[in-house]
Design a protein around this motif. Sequence first.
Motif, PDB file in Angstrom:
ATOM      1  N   GLU A  31      32.909 -30.279  39.995  1.00  0.00           N
ATOM      2  CA  GLU A  31      31.869 -29.187  39.729  1.00  0.00           C
ATOM      3  C   GLU A  31      30.920 -29.338  40.956  1.00  0.00           C
ATOM      4  O   GLU A  31      29.826 -28.347  41.100  1.00  0.00           O
ATOM      5  CB  GLU A  31      31.076 -29.621  38.457  1.00  0.00           C
ATOM      6  N   ASN A  59      34.974 -38.781  28.061  1.00  0.00           N
ATOM      7  CA  ASN A  59      34.170 -39.568  28.515  1.00  0.00           C
ATOM      8  C   ASN A  59      33.222 -40.336  27.472  1.00  0.00           C
ATOM      9  O   ASN A  59      32.687 -41.612  27.776  1.00  0.00           O
ATOM     10  CB  ASN A  59      33.194 -38.920  29.782  1.00  0.00           C
ATOM     11  N   SER A  92      38.089 -32.440  23.788  1.00  0.00           N
ATOM     12  CA  SER A  92      37.516 -32.217  25.361  1.00  0.00           C
ATOM     13  C   SER A  92      37.079 -33.189  26.324  1.00  0.00           C
ATOM     14  O   SER A  92      37.251 -34.401  26.026  1.00  0.00           O
ATOM     15  CB  SER A  92      36.113 -31.370  24.912  1.00  0.00           C
ATOM     16  N   GLY A  93      36.730 -32.818  27.408  1.00  0.00           N
ATOM     17  CA  GLY A  93      36.674 -33.565  28.462  1.00  0.00           C
ATOM     18  C   GLY A  93      35.377 -34.594  28.324  1.00  0.00           C
ATOM     19  O   GLY A  93      35.224 -35.768  28.338  1.00  0.00           O
ATOM     20  N   LYS A 127      41.127 -30.814  30.178  1.00  0.00           N
ATOM     21  CA  LYS A 127      41.344 -29.743  30.702  1.00  0.00           C
ATOM     22  C   LYS A 127      43.049 -29.281  30.775  1.00  0.00           C
ATOM     23  O   LYS A 127      43.585 -28.822  29.766  1.00  0.00           O
ATOM     24  CB  LYS A 127      40.744 -29.751  32.162  1.00  0.00           C
ATOM     25  N   GLU A 183      34.653 -39.561  39.637  1.00  0.00           N
ATOM     26  CA  GLU A 183      35.652 -38.771  40.045  1.00  0.00           C
ATOM     27  C   GLU A 183      36.411 -38.880  41.352  1.00  0.00           C
ATOM     28  O   GLU A 183      35.754 -38.873  42.339  1.00  0.00           O
ATOM     29  CB  GLU A 183      35.085 -37.024  39.973  1.00  0.00           C
ATOM     30  N   ILE A 185      39.623 -35.622  34.659  1.00  0.00           N
ATOM     31  CA  ILE A 185      39.637 -34.612  33.621  1.00  0.00           C
ATOM     32  C   ILE A 185      39.779 -33.198  34.327  1.00  0.00           C
ATOM     33  O   ILE A 185      40.716 -32.523  33.874  1.00  0.00           O
ATOM     34  CB  ILE A 185      38.097 -34.479  32.883  1.00  0.00           C
ATOM     35  N   GLN A 186      39.516 -33.196  35.414  1.00  0.00           N
ATOM     36  CA  GLN A 186      39.687 -31.922  36.271  1.00  0.00           C
ATOM     37  C   GLN A 186      40.887 -32.131  37.328  1.00  0.00           C
ATOM     38  O   GLN A 186      41.546 -31.081  37.502  1.00  0.00           O
ATOM     39  CB  GLN A 186      38.595 -31.535  37.071  1.00  0.00           C
ATOM     40  N   ASP A 204      37.421 -40.537  35.943  1.00  0.00           N
ATOM     41  CA  ASP A 204      37.271 -39.149  35.442  1.00  0.00           C
ATOM     42  C   ASP A 204      38.371 -38.237  35.908  1.00  0.00           C
ATOM     43  O   ASP A 204      38.021 -37.591  36.992  1.00  0.00           O
ATOM     44  CB  ASP A 204      35.960 -38.655  35.443  1.00  0.00           C
ATOM     45  N   PHE A 236      30.053 -34.717  37.701  1.00  0.00           N
ATOM     46  CA  PHE A 236      29.759 -34.242  36.267  1.00  0.00           C
ATOM     47  C   PHE A 236      30.842 -34.904  35.444  1.00  0.00           C
ATOM     48  O   PHE A 236      31.976 -35.005  35.984  1.00  0.00           O
ATOM     49  CB  PHE A 236      30.333 -32.849  36.553  1.00  0.00           C
ATOM     50  N   HIS A 237      30.349 -35.481  34.309  1.00  0.00           N
ATOM     51  CA  HIS A 237      31.213 -36.019  33.502  1.00  0.00           C
ATOM     52  C   HIS A 237      31.163 -35.243  31.899  1.00  0.00           C
ATOM     53  O   HIS A 237      31.810 -35.896  31.194  1.00  0.00           O
ATOM     54  CB  HIS A 237      30.766 -37.382  33.393  1.00  0.00           C
ATOM     55  N   GLY A 238      30.186 -34.333  32.038  1.00  0.00           N
ATOM     56  CA  GLY A 238      30.179 -33.769  30.617  1.00  0.00           C
ATOM     57  C   GLY A 238      28.662 -33.423  29.855  1.00  0.00           C
ATOM     58  O   GLY A 238      27.721 -33.937  30.671  1.00  0.00           O
TER      59      GLY A 238
HETATM   60  N1  PLP Z   1      34.790 -34.323  33.747  1.00  0.00           N
HETATM   61  C1  PLP Z   1      35.079 -33.625  34.824  1.00  0.00           C
HETATM   62  C2  PLP Z   1      35.271 -34.235  36.123  1.00  0.00           C
HETATM   63  C3  PLP Z   1      34.950 -32.171  34.455  1.00  0.00           C
HETATM   64  O1  PLP Z   1      35.190 -31.367  35.446  1.00  0.00           O
HETATM   65  C4  PLP Z   1      34.600 -31.480  33.301  1.00  0.00           C
HETATM   66  C5  PLP Z   1      34.406 -30.249  32.976  1.00  0.00           C
HETATM   67  O2  PLP Z   1      34.230 -29.457  33.809  1.00  0.00           O
HETATM   68  C6  PLP Z   1      34.047 -32.561  32.344  1.00  0.00           C
HETATM   69  C7  PLP Z   1      34.084 -33.860  32.403  1.00  0.00           C
HETATM   70  C8  PLP Z   1      33.782 -32.118  30.832  1.00  0.00           C
HETATM   71  O3  PLP Z   1      34.590 -31.381  30.205  1.00  0.00           O
HETATM   72  P1  PLP Z   1      34.519 -30.678  28.935  1.00  0.00           P
HETATM   73  O4  PLP Z   1      33.895 -29.363  29.415  1.00  0.00           O
HETATM   74  O5  PLP Z   1      35.764 -30.241  28.391  1.00  0.00           O
HETATM   75  O6  PLP Z   1      33.594 -31.189  28.079  1.00  0.00           O
END
Ligand code: PLP
Length: 413
Positions: free
Chosen positions: A212, A119, A114-115, A269, A207, A242-243, A240, A155-157
């Motif tokens: 978010e 992180n 997962s994200g 993601k 990011e 992730i998105q 990051d 937002f990092h998780g």
């Molecule tokens: N980092 C970012 C930039 C995100 O947008 C998200 C989730 O929206 C996450 C980390 C966390 O990812 P996860 O929900 O897969 O743990």
Amino acid sequence: MSAHEAEQGTRMSDLRKRFEAALMPNYGVPPLALARGEGCRVWDTDGNAYLDLIGGIAVSALGHGHPALVQAVSAQVATLAHTSNLFLHEPEVLLAERLLELLGGDGRVFFANSGTEANEAAYKLIRRHAGRGAAGRSHGGEARRTYVVAADSSFHGRTMGALALTGKASIREPFGPFAADVRFVTYGSVDELRAAVTGDCAAIFLEPTQGEAGVIPAPEGYLAAARAICDETGAALVLDEIQSGIGRTGTWFQHQHEGVRPDVITLAKGLGGGLPIGACVGFGPYATAFGKGDHGSTFGGNPVACAAALAVLDTIEREGLLEHVTKVGDQLAAGIEAIDHPLLAGVRGRGLWRAIVLTEPKSAAVEAAARDAGFLVNAVAPQAVRLAPPLIITPDEAASFVTALPGILVATS
Ligand code: PLP
């Protein structure tokens, strides 16, 4: 309503009641129970169809039921579903090699699920690297690089390390205090970043666009300035993505728009196209900062998730989806911008990752009106409605939303 429809309707309300009774209340009760999907369309358990413009929060890169994903996942699950990290398997090696090829540079990959886990890995990685430095010759045994810098509203998780890095107060504050020393700066302010990052700073976590927070892109030059500050101070630049990664903005990774190279990048993601996978990629000294036994995951880099990710990457390349994302994303943004309505302030973002910006905090009402009109969008912030559709969305599908949006806004006001 036919007897059949009445029975279906009961199914959705029944499911929502049972969800409320059986699941923890952390999500509230979602408005719809989805039953199936095909391409960019999903159907709820009452049989209503929707155009999916949120793609499971920027996850369903290939939409729903894409034959390449179905084939890859089905074949892998039938062959070998799981090995744990006691044994290696070919899909994880192929995927790591492919990611390194796309990213360039002398990297190494750690796979998570997962994200937030990606992180966590990144945070442990930079601590491990800083710890080595602290004990090493260059720092004379002094404890150095004791803190990290992250951005307000980031937002990092949700797990404790990633949460400590998360600047969104409503998400972070109920769970403090945190063991980590994280110093927050205003996103986009180079001056604040420069002042916050000293020779004691281990890393900057950023990011490239704050998802978010409402799809807020970094100002032009901000990532390059962060890179320069890291080069001057020896801190790591952790991006990051992730998105933002895996084609969402029209390049494989958003940092490629600015020609900025991270020391560590995190992904999740869209990578798995709906199968759970995360990745933390380190470069240079961060590629090998983990020693044997420093980190791990039973499921991370699972063969089925890796096969899915390989199918996603292959399909993006084979179908020319990066150019497609830019073209359809620009069409979508131009169409929305051309609408004249007092609730509409404009559009933010890049590629197929946009926020419709409102003049009033009415995003929840817009989301509901869009749903009633057959479109799934997301009220990401009070004045921002997020669009992150599958990367395969057609120009006609995007146009159908633009055509419907004035009516949705009228229904909201
Ligand atoms: N980092 C970012 C930039 C995100 O947008 C998200 C989730 O929206 C996450 C980390 C966390 O990812 P996860 O929900 O897969 O743990």
